[in-house]
Scaffold this active site. Sequence first.
Site, PDB file in Angstrom:
ATOM      1  CG  HIS A 204      -0.800  -4.566  15.958  1.00 15.39           C
ATOM      2  ND1 HIS A 204      -0.358  -3.380  15.417  1.00 15.39           N
ATOM      3  CD2 HIS A 204      -0.785  -5.468  14.940  1.00 15.39           C
ATOM      4  CE1 HIS A 204      -0.098  -3.551  14.128  1.00 15.39           C
ATOM      5  NE2 HIS A 204      -0.334  -4.806  13.818  1.00 15.39           N
TER       6      HIS A 204
ATOM      7  CB  CYS B 280       0.965   4.362   7.930  1.00 12.23           C
ATOM      8  SG  CYS B 280      -0.395   4.438   6.747  1.00 12.23           S
TER       9      CYS B 280
ATOM     10  CB  SER C 247       3.255  -5.529   5.067  1.00 15.34           C
ATOM     11  OG  SER C 247       2.641  -6.678   5.607  1.00 15.34           O
TER      12      SER C 247
ATOM     13  CB  CYS D 292      -0.913   0.006   1.227  1.00 18.07           C
ATOM     14  SG  CYS D 292       0.004   0.082   2.789  1.00 18.07           S
TER      15      CYS D 292
ATOM     16  CD  GLU E 251      -2.570   0.940  13.394  1.00 14.17           C
ATOM     17  OE1 GLU E 251      -3.648   1.547  13.419  1.00 14.17           O
ATOM     18  OE2 GLU E 251      -2.255   0.118  12.503  1.00 14.17           O
TER      19      GLU E 251
END
Length: 398
Positions: A179, A151, A378, A66, A181
């Site tokens: 996680h 990101c 990814s 992405c 993130e």
Amino acid sequence: MAIANDAAAPAKRQNPSRSGFGLRAEVHDEIRNDFDSALVQRIKASGGTHRAGRLTFRLAQEFGFCYGVDHALDLAYETHVRFPDRRVYLTGEIIHNPTVNEQLARMGYCFLRPGDEVTAEDIVLIPAFGAPTHELERLKSIGCLLVDTTCGSVVHVWKRVEKYAREGFTAIIHGKYDHEETEATRSRTTLYPDGKFLVVRDRAQAQDVCDYILGRGHREAFLARYAAVATPGFDPDRDLQRVGLANQTTMLSSESLEIAEMIRHAIEERYGAEEVRARFRSFDTICSATQERQDAILKLIEEPLDLVIVVGGYNSSNTEHLCEIAAERLPTYHINAPECLVSAREIRHKPAFSKEETTSWDWLPEGPVTIGITAGASTPNKVVGDCIERLVALADVG
């Protein structure tokens, strides 16, 4: 490609660099050589179908790298060219793909470990998932150059969570607590003295929250289950009165939207429709690339397929969800490398909703087979292409 004079110059002591070093054109071919696939490009150009002997492959319309991953790799490769003689650390996996992280390791990137003594002359890359606020502040205080590959979609979630904290709303985050993130996102609430968060993993946990809002829960039982995934000192009687919804950007979109609606409805039932605006906030923060890949696999499994191969890191959340979607309809195998395709009889894979790799037998049917192929955001095209080539070889079609 190295810029010798600049490479030896001391780093500027400033906020993390997110824009790169103006070397994107210089690193383009190297990135393409490391991660692209001529086979995949040919299949895309021919409409997404590839036939080889008894096998027919159908590619999802959207899969693989992405924009956020492209941006992270651009920055990583530019840093390598710009500072060839400097020590460069990564605070964690830049993205969740073993091929990519192994390539960066070959380039000399090191993971930052506890006890490592980072100096002002070092460079530290922040992964695409971001990093917790306390880690960022610690690194800034050292004075090392930070190259921030976070990101943009993740930064968007941070702004939303910070707004909740600033306005006195508890951030209920749909995500996986451990996680990277989600760890970074929940840390944004600490920027405000009264900031609060609670992480819920799925609909079932969201229902527990709804039940408590509606007065059906028990305080001790709730805290026993959720205190470990909430702000220290979390008080459900106080902190569930005003809530704002956010999510890890790679979660299942339909589930995130459903959880938001569940909690909105509970607030309305408890306090009345006129109080919803004052007590509830929600904003869909699933990234567009995640949504596009989920939409694409939903469309792909409507086709007459025999099975689906999902390619991506086992710790990749968005890849896991692609597997879960496909597995509802067809035999589906989530693999993280071509080597998982051991033979036409044996495959190593991580089943949907499982945490461990397993081995399955007699997975590839005899005769003509149509295989759906997708990959997480990814996953390099090169890995997808290598998997297709290995499948063709295993099926003995030349």
